[in-house]
Design an enzyme around this catalytic site. Structure first.
Site, mmCIF file in Angstrom:
data_model
loop_
_atom_site.group_PDB
_atom_site.id
_atom_site.type_symbol
_atom_site.label_atom_id
_atom_site.label_comp_id
_atom_site.label_asym_id
_atom_site.label_seq_id
_atom_site.Cartn_x
_atom_site.Cartn_y
_atom_site.Cartn_z
ATOM 1 C CB CYS A 65 -25.146 -10.033 16.895
ATOM 2 S SG CYS A 65 -24.542 -8.360 16.598
ATOM 3 N N GLY A 68 -21.707 -7.421 15.933
ATOM 4 C CA GLY A 68 -21.660 -6.699 17.212
ATOM 5 C C GLY A 68 -22.462 -5.408 17.179
ATOM 6 C CG HIS A 98 -10.743 7.202 27.267
ATOM 7 N ND1 HIS A 98 -10.331 8.206 26.423
ATOM 8 C CD2 HIS A 98 -9.626 6.774 27.896
ATOM 9 C CE1 HIS A 98 -9.020 8.370 26.529
ATOM 10 N NE2 HIS A 98 -8.559 7.505 27.417
HETATM 11 C C1 RB5 Z 1 -28.002 -11.619 11.694
HETATM 12 O O1 RB5 Z 1 -27.984 -12.096 10.403
HETATM 13 C C2 RB5 Z 1 -27.186 -10.344 11.806
HETATM 14 O O2 RB5 Z 1 -27.861 -9.294 11.222
HETATM 15 C C3 RB5 Z 1 -26.861 -10.055 13.255
HETATM 16 O O3 RB5 Z 1 -26.143 -11.115 13.780
HETATM 17 C C4 RB5 Z 1 -26.028 -8.830 13.546
HETATM 18 O O4 RB5 Z 1 -24.855 -8.819 12.790
HETATM 19 C C5 RB5 Z 1 -26.716 -7.541 13.553
HETATM 20 O O5 RB5 Z 1 -26.134 -6.490 13.827
#
Ligand code: RB5
Length: 150
Positions: A65, A68, A98
């Site tokens: 994302c 992450g 770990h």
């Molecule tokens: C999306 O805008 C963003 O919030 C998502 O990709 C992520 O970083 C969330 O943890």
């Protein structure tokens, strides 16, 4: 290895690069979406990958994302999943050695593709063999079992 991978819009570009990299390395890659870079909600994609990992339908999962972080929080809700967010190769290696992380979470907005590929390679090629580490993984599973909704 069988590797399930998914992203949200923040990780879509890096996911594509990683699919190419993993396939080149000979892994069986299951792309669980999304198919476009349109805005989507990351928990839905975290759940898709986490369920396959938790059910041992695949050997490992990768979630991307923006940071992450959201992917890791969501994936860790699924039984049997140990998801870790990493930002460098040493942490990727440690996440396996770990913590026996079975899902690796990456931040698509902060991670260059070559580094992401190196992190995934380090993680997939490391094993969790130490007795003390295995014991602690069992203790994590104990928490899951004790707190599971009945
Ligand atoms: C999306 O805008 C963003 O919030 C998502 O990709 C992520 O970083 C969330 O943890």
């Amino acid at each position: 290895m069988r590797v399930a991978i998914a992203s949200d819009h923040g990780g879509f570009g890096l996911k594509r690069e990683l699919i190419f990299h993993l396939a080149q390395r000979g892994h069986e890659v299951h792309d669980l979406g999304p198919l476009t870079s349109d805005s989507v909600d990351y928990p839905a994609y975290a759940e898709l990958v986490a369920r396959q990992v938790g059910a041992r339908e695949v050997d490992a999962g990768v979630l991307v994302c923006g940071s992450g972080i959201g992917m890791s929080i969501a994936a860790n809700k699924v039984a049997g999943v140990r998801a870790a967010v990493v930002q460098d190769v040493e942490h990727a290696r440690l996440a396996r050695e770990h913590n026996d992380a079975n899902v690796l979470c990456l931040g698509g907005r902060f991670t260059a593709a070559p580094l992401a590929a190196d992190m995934v390679d380090a993680w997939l090629s490391t094993e969790c063999t130490g007795e003390r580490h295995r014991k602690r993984i069992t203790l994590i599973a104990d928490i899951e079992n004790r707190t599971a909704a009945s």
